[in-house]
Design an enzyme around this catalytic site. Structure first.
Site, PDB file in Angstrom:
ATOM      1  N   ILE A 131     -27.952   2.417   1.093  1.00  0.00           N
ATOM      2  CA  ILE A 131     -27.844   0.830   1.033  1.00  0.00           C
ATOM      3  C   ILE A 131     -27.674   0.316   2.704  1.00  0.00           C
ATOM      4  O   ILE A 131     -27.986  -0.872   2.582  1.00  0.00           O
ATOM      5  CB  ILE A 131     -26.587   0.377   0.086  1.00  0.00           C
ATOM      6  N   TYR A 162      -9.516   4.127   5.651  1.00  0.00           N
ATOM      7  CA  TYR A 162     -10.363   3.937   4.381  1.00  0.00           C
ATOM      8  C   TYR A 162      -9.785   2.592   3.808  1.00  0.00           C
ATOM      9  O   TYR A 162     -10.540   1.770   3.319  1.00  0.00           O
ATOM     10  CB  TYR A 162      -9.969   5.096   3.502  1.00  0.00           C
ATOM     11  N   ILE A 215       2.317  21.572  -2.420  1.00  0.00           N
ATOM     12  CA  ILE A 215       3.014  20.198  -2.583  1.00  0.00           C
ATOM     13  C   ILE A 215       3.284  19.909  -1.099  1.00  0.00           C
ATOM     14  O   ILE A 215       3.811  20.320  -0.576  1.00  0.00           O
ATOM     15  CB  ILE A 215       4.247  20.456  -3.473  1.00  0.00           C
TER      16      ILE A 215
HETATM   17  N1  UDP Z   1      -1.072  16.202  -3.101  1.00  0.00           N
HETATM   18  C1  UDP Z   1      -0.379  17.522  -2.843  1.00  0.00           C
HETATM   19  N2  UDP Z   1      -1.035  18.560  -3.042  1.00  0.00           N
HETATM   20  C2  UDP Z   1      -2.741  18.702  -2.646  1.00  0.00           C
HETATM   21  C3  UDP Z   1      -3.240  17.250  -2.975  1.00  0.00           C
HETATM   22  C4  UDP Z   1      -2.468  16.272  -3.113  1.00  0.00           C
HETATM   23  O1  UDP Z   1       0.772  17.620  -3.087  1.00  0.00           O
HETATM   24  O2  UDP Z   1      -3.413  19.748  -2.736  1.00  0.00           O
HETATM   25  C5  UDP Z   1      -0.323  15.228  -3.223  1.00  0.00           C
HETATM   26  C6  UDP Z   1      -0.640  14.026  -2.195  1.00  0.00           C
HETATM   27  O3  UDP Z   1       0.128  14.128  -1.118  1.00  0.00           O
HETATM   28  C7  UDP Z   1      -0.186  12.635  -3.061  1.00  0.00           C
HETATM   29  C8  UDP Z   1      -0.760  13.019  -4.410  1.00  0.00           C
HETATM   30  O4  UDP Z   1      -0.641  14.366  -4.631  1.00  0.00           O
HETATM   31  O5  UDP Z   1       0.946  12.348  -2.826  1.00  0.00           O
HETATM   32  C9  UDP Z   1      -1.943  12.611  -4.772  1.00  0.00           C
HETATM   33  O6  UDP Z   1      -3.013  12.876  -3.988  1.00  0.00           O
HETATM   34  P1  UDP Z   1      -4.482  12.441  -4.031  1.00  0.00           P
HETATM   35  O7  UDP Z   1      -5.135  13.056  -2.511  1.00  0.00           O
HETATM   36  O8  UDP Z   1      -4.995  13.019  -5.242  1.00  0.00           O
HETATM   37  O9  UDP Z   1      -4.690  10.865  -4.225  1.00  0.00           O
HETATM   38  P2  UDP Z   1      -4.057   9.736  -3.324  1.00  0.00           P
HETATM   39  O10 UDP Z   1      -3.019   9.298  -3.673  1.00  0.00           O
HETATM   40  O11 UDP Z   1      -4.005  10.183  -1.739  1.00  0.00           O
HETATM   41  O12 UDP Z   1      -5.059   8.812  -3.435  1.00  0.00           O
END
Ligand code: UDP
Length: 329
Positions: free
Chosen positions: A52, A141, A207
């Site tokens: 685009i 982002y 986590i």
């Molecule tokens: N998260 C985690 N382990 C991972 C990936 C994500 O603990 O391997 C946590 C991250 O820190 C956040 C939540 O999961 O608190 C959601 O993360 P995700 O990247 O899916 O989405 P975001 O909230 O960043 O858009």
């Protein structure tokens, strides 16, 4: 009604195209296939390959083709990558939107629905978050998405375009058929990463921080099924078609789950033990993000149907189990 879906070969785009085709819309997918997959393009849609940011290409695709509206998903969306490579985000997301707005004006297309994000808020002042709450992104982002919203607003005022910006919270899950789903390379989102463990691709889930001020110390997010997001895009196009004014809507379930609760759900759904390890916090992660989607319900008539966490994770598992390599054959 004929709709151009930019980024229709991606995760949320492909689910939205399926929804639109199912409702009888004529759909053309425009995608550069940088992160999307040709296999994710619905059979019922035309496919036009291109970028685009290339205005000549965009002109050839949009001018004189009879489009009533654009749905715009074609953007980069990884928070971590945006921090290490911000200019990629300004170039692709902001640059893509400039090119798109200019060509939409030339083509006489005056309606656009586009993907925004909860990342426009940054660390929220309160939860659930309302659309009028402070926007103070903590990463490029979110910053580029906020810039896009503002551009569409000013372009709308000057050129008579109308837009709907949909601020998604945590998109997850997969189409009930099991034929479309989430496929990123590398993957960074929680649900697909957890499911790599029962799929034999990862030993344990990390986590990112267990010392947040939340009920079990892990971050709280509002997980929303991709099919419900697809439904919201269709409703947003219909809202603009009926003359609705430009507006911004949150899309979430209004319920927060901790990282540990999502892992527990995946253990129930898959029957796998899924070991966990505690890792340091991920920079830029707010402790708690929960949407108020009351406005989308009231104005768009949106009613998310797949709010149950086990159902969301179960649909994702159906996809990942049958497509361990994503769309790769
Ligand atoms: N998260 C985690 N382990 C991972 C990936 C994500 O603990 O391997 C946590 C991250 O820190 C956040 C939540 O999961 O608190 C959601 O993360 P995700 O990247 O899916 O989405 P975001 O909230 O960043 O858009």
């Amino acid at each position: 009604m004929k709709i151009a879906v930019l980024g229709g070969a991606g995760y949320i785009g492909s689910h939205t195209v399926k929804e639109l085709v199912g409702r009888g819309y004529e759909v053309a997918v425009i995608d550069n296939l940088q992160t999307g997959f040709i296999e994710a393009v619905h059979d019922g849609a035309e496919f036009i390959k291109g970028d685009i940011r290339d205005k000549e290409f965009l002109r050839s695709a949009l001018i004189g083709a009879g489009f009533d509206a654009v749905i715009h998903f074609a953007a980069c969306s990884l928070v971590g990558e945006s921090v290490t490579n911000p200019m990629k985000y300004y170039n692709n997301n902001v640059g893509g939107a400039i090119s798109l707005i200019e060509v939409m004006i030339e083509a006489g297309i005056d309606k656009i629905v586009f993907s925004s994000t909860a990342a426009t808020y940054g660390e929220p002042e309160r939860v659930p978050i309302l659309e009028d709450d402070r926007t103070c992104p903590t990463n490029p982002y979110g910053e580029t998405k906020l810039a896009m919203e503002k551009m569409f607003r000013w372009a709308g005022e000057a050129h008579g375009m109308r837009f709907v910006s949909l601020r998604y919270f945590n998109a997850c899950g997969a189409d009930e058929s099991g034929d479309f789903g989430e496929a990123h390379n590398p993957e960074s989102h929680l649900v697909p990463i957890i499911l790599q463990v029962p799929n034999g691709k990862r030993e344990a889930i990390s986590i990112f921080g267990d010392d947040y001020d939340t009920k079990d110390g892990t971050c709280v997010r509002d997980y929303i099924h991709v099919t419900d997001l697809a439904d919201a895009h269709t409703l947003a196009v219909e809202y603009l078609q009926k003359g609705g004014k430009s507006d911004i809507f949150n899309l979430g379930n209004g319920v927060g789950f901790t990282v540990r609760e999502v892992i527990e759900s995946a253990r129930r759904v898959t029957g796998h033990a899924i070991p966990e390890v505690i890792s340091p916090r991920r920079p830029g992660d707010p402790a708690k993000l929960i949407a108020s989607s009351e406005k989308a319900r009231r104005v768009l008539g949106w009613n998310p149907k797949h709010a149950d966490l086990d159902e969301i994770v179960g649909s994702a598992w159906k996809w990942h189990k049958s497509h361990p390599e994503g769309y790769k054959k």
